[in-house]
Write a protein that holds these residues in place. Sequence first.
Motif, PDB file in Angstrom:
ATOM      1  N   PHE A 173      11.252   1.610 -20.220  1.00 35.54           N
ATOM      2  CA  PHE A 173      10.865   2.400 -21.380  1.00 35.54           C
ATOM      3  C   PHE A 173      11.434   1.847 -22.683  1.00 35.54           C
ATOM      4  N   SER A 174      12.377   0.915 -22.599  1.00 37.89           N
ATOM      5  CA  SER A 174      12.894   0.273 -23.814  1.00 37.89           C
ATOM      6  C   SER A 174      11.772  -0.441 -24.559  1.00 37.89           C
ATOM      7  N   ALA A 175      10.825  -0.979 -23.835  1.00 32.99           N
ATOM      8  CA  ALA A 175       9.692  -1.648 -24.481  1.00 32.99           C
ATOM      9  C   ALA A 175       8.668  -0.637 -24.979  1.00 32.99           C
ATOM     10  N   MET A 176       8.574   0.488 -24.279  1.00 33.61           N
ATOM     11  CA  MET A 176       7.577   1.495 -24.647  1.00 33.61           C
ATOM     12  C   MET A 176       8.074   2.406 -25.774  1.00 33.61           C
ATOM     13  N   LEU A 177       9.386   2.599 -25.850  1.00 37.06           N
ATOM     14  CA  LEU A 177       9.988   3.444 -26.882  1.00 37.06           C
ATOM     15  C   LEU A 177      11.014   2.624 -27.661  1.00 37.06           C
ATOM     16  N   PRO A 178      10.562   1.596 -28.361  1.00 37.67           N
ATOM     17  CA  PRO A 178      11.540   0.751 -29.051  1.00 37.67           C
ATOM     18  C   PRO A 178      12.235   1.525 -30.160  1.00 37.67           C
ATOM     19  N   GLY A 179      13.422   1.131 -30.441  1.00 33.45           N
ATOM     20  CA  GLY A 179      14.191   1.767 -31.492  1.00 33.45           C
ATOM     21  C   GLY A 179      15.631   1.908 -31.077  1.00 33.45           C
ATOM     22  N   PHE A 180      16.489   2.069 -32.049  1.00 36.04           N
ATOM     23  CA  PHE A 180      17.917   2.097 -31.785  1.00 36.04           C
ATOM     24  C   PHE A 180      18.347   3.327 -30.991  1.00 36.04           C
ATOM     25  N   VAL A 181      18.009   4.520 -31.470  1.00 37.66           N
ATOM     26  CA  VAL A 181      18.442   5.751 -30.790  1.00 37.66           C
ATOM     27  C   VAL A 181      17.802   5.891 -29.411  1.00 37.66           C
ATOM     28  N   PRO A 182      16.490   5.667 -29.268  1.00 39.77           N
ATOM     29  CA  PRO A 182      15.935   5.721 -27.912  1.00 39.77           C
ATOM     30  C   PRO A 182      16.608   4.728 -26.962  1.00 39.77           C
ATOM     31  N   SER A 183      16.901   3.541 -27.467  1.00 36.53           N
ATOM     32  CA  SER A 183      17.554   2.536 -26.621  1.00 36.53           C
ATOM     33  C   SER A 183      18.948   2.978 -26.212  1.00 36.53           C
ATOM     34  N   LEU A 184      19.697   3.543 -27.142  1.00 37.28           N
ATOM     35  CA  LEU A 184      21.028   4.061 -26.782  1.00 37.28           C
ATOM     36  C   LEU A 184      20.920   5.074 -25.653  1.00 37.28           C
ATOM     37  N   LEU A 185      19.979   5.986 -25.787  1.00 37.15           N
ATOM     38  CA  LEU A 185      19.805   7.029 -24.770  1.00 37.15           C
ATOM     39  C   LEU A 185      19.337   6.435 -23.441  1.00 37.15           C
ATOM     40  N   LEU A 186      18.375   5.530 -23.506  1.00 32.02           N
ATOM     41  CA  LEU A 186      17.855   4.919 -22.279  1.00 32.02           C
ATOM     42  C   LEU A 186      18.916   4.068 -21.579  1.00 32.02           C
ATOM     43  N   VAL A 231      25.282  -3.386 -32.311  1.00 28.23           N
ATOM     44  CA  VAL A 231      25.526  -4.210 -31.122  1.00 28.23           C
ATOM     45  C   VAL A 231      26.596  -3.560 -30.261  1.00 28.23           C
ATOM     46  N   GLY A 232      27.697  -3.160 -30.893  1.00 27.61           N
ATOM     47  CA  GLY A 232      28.785  -2.522 -30.152  1.00 27.61           C
ATOM     48  C   GLY A 232      28.351  -1.224 -29.485  1.00 27.61           C
ATOM     49  N   LEU A 233      27.592  -0.425 -30.198  1.00 24.10           N
ATOM     50  CA  LEU A 233      27.123   0.837 -29.614  1.00 24.10           C
ATOM     51  C   LEU A 233      26.166   0.592 -28.455  1.00 24.10           C
ATOM     52  N   LEU A 234      25.273  -0.366 -28.615  1.00 25.28           N
ATOM     53  CA  LEU A 234      24.364  -0.694 -27.512  1.00 25.28           C
ATOM     54  C   LEU A 234      25.137  -1.186 -26.291  1.00 25.28           C
ATOM     55  N   MET A 235      26.131  -2.042 -26.530  1.00 18.56           N
ATOM     56  CA  MET A 235      26.920  -2.564 -25.410  1.00 18.56           C
ATOM     57  C   MET A 235      27.732  -1.469 -24.730  1.00 18.56           C
ATOM     58  N   ALA A 236      28.093  -0.439 -25.472  1.00 22.57           N
ATOM     59  CA  ALA A 236      28.887   0.655 -24.906  1.00 22.57           C
ATOM     60  C   ALA A 236      28.036   1.703 -24.199  1.00 22.57           C
ATOM     61  N   ALA A 237      26.742   1.729 -24.454  1.00 21.97           N
ATOM     62  CA  ALA A 237      25.890   2.802 -23.934  1.00 21.97           C
ATOM     63  C   ALA A 237      25.917   2.880 -22.411  1.00 21.97           C
ATOM     64  N   MET A 238      25.738   1.762 -21.727  1.00 21.54           N
ATOM     65  CA  MET A 238      25.718   1.804 -20.252  1.00 21.54           C
ATOM     66  C   MET A 238      27.090   2.169 -19.681  1.00 21.54           C
ATOM     67  N   PRO A 239      28.189   1.563 -20.147  1.00 26.14           N
ATOM     68  CA  PRO A 239      29.490   1.976 -19.603  1.00 26.14           C
ATOM     69  C   PRO A 239      29.807   3.454 -19.854  1.00 26.14           C
ATOM     70  N   VAL A 240      29.471   3.949 -21.034  1.00 26.54           N
ATOM     71  CA  VAL A 240      29.721   5.370 -21.319  1.00 26.54           C
ATOM     72  C   VAL A 240      28.867   6.245 -20.408  1.00 26.54           C
ATOM     73  N   GLY A 241      27.603   5.899 -20.260  1.00 25.03           N
ATOM     74  CA  GLY A 241      26.737   6.632 -19.349  1.00 25.03           C
ATOM     75  C   GLY A 241      27.264   6.605 -17.931  1.00 25.03           C
ATOM     76  N   ASN A 242      27.815   5.453 -17.533  1.00 18.63           N
ATOM     77  CA  ASN A 242      28.354   5.321 -16.179  1.00 18.63           C
ATOM     78  C   ASN A 242      29.570   6.216 -15.979  1.00 18.63           C
ATOM     79  N   VAL A 243      30.455   6.282 -16.958  1.00 16.87           N
ATOM     80  CA  VAL A 243      31.632   7.145 -16.845  1.00 16.87           C
ATOM     81  C   VAL A 243      31.198   8.603 -16.695  1.00 16.87           C
ATOM     82  N   VAL A 244      30.235   9.017 -17.500  1.00 17.36           N
ATOM     83  CA  VAL A 244      29.716  10.391 -17.402  1.00 17.36           C
ATOM     84  C   VAL A 244      29.077  10.611 -16.035  1.00 17.36           C
ATOM     85  N   GLY A 245      28.267   9.657 -15.591  1.00 12.93           N
ATOM     86  CA  GLY A 245      27.602   9.775 -14.302  1.00 12.93           C
ATOM     87  C   GLY A 245      28.576   9.839 -13.143  1.00 12.93           C
ATOM     88  N   VAL A 246      29.595   8.993 -13.166  1.00  4.96           N
ATOM     89  CA  VAL A 246      30.596   9.009 -12.094  1.00  4.96           C
ATOM     90  C   VAL A 246      31.316  10.350 -12.070  1.00  4.96           C
TER      91      VAL A 246
END
Length: 174
Positions: A65-78, A21-36
């Motif tokens: 693609f979260s629905a098309m590629l379900p799973g923990f690691v794909p979701s983290l990446l997406l 849960v924590g890793l999933l919640m952190a995925a978008m903010p971490v991606g955003n920091v990298v993107g910025v």
Amino acid sequence: MIPEVLAAPYAAELGRGTTAVGLLMAAMPVGNVVGVFLLTRFVPAGVRLRWLGPLAVVSALPLVFSAMLPGFVPSLLLWGLVGLLSAYQVTANTEFTRIAPRERRGEALGMASSLLVAGQGAGMLLGGLLADGVGVSSTLAIAGVAGCLAGIPPALGWRRARQELLGEMYAPGG
């Protein structure tokens, strides 16, 4: 906001625990920091302004693609990719502040912040209600499509405004 709101039930759907849960919640903010960092460091300002509209449209697409590629690691990446693509918001905020009339800037920023928070809250509520009805994975995909569609009007408006501005700059006597 919907992926972060649904991180716990999504992790449960995947048979994962609180660390997931924590890793999933952190995925978008971490991606955003990298993107910025990448966007502001390596992309010239003029290009960032041209990319505002397209990024507003495609930033939610990875959720589909979260629905098309379900799973923990794909979701983290997406979800991280959603954050990365959402980095355009820094440029959008900067431009909004720049073009708001100086004498009304505080009012404009306050209104925009209030609308953003209200919109996020409404999105959280709708996301939860939808997930109860159609499931978490489907809700993520629907949120992705809705996010892309919601980005179209502002993207078109931004494109039109830039074309008008450029037309004025290059008009005779302009």
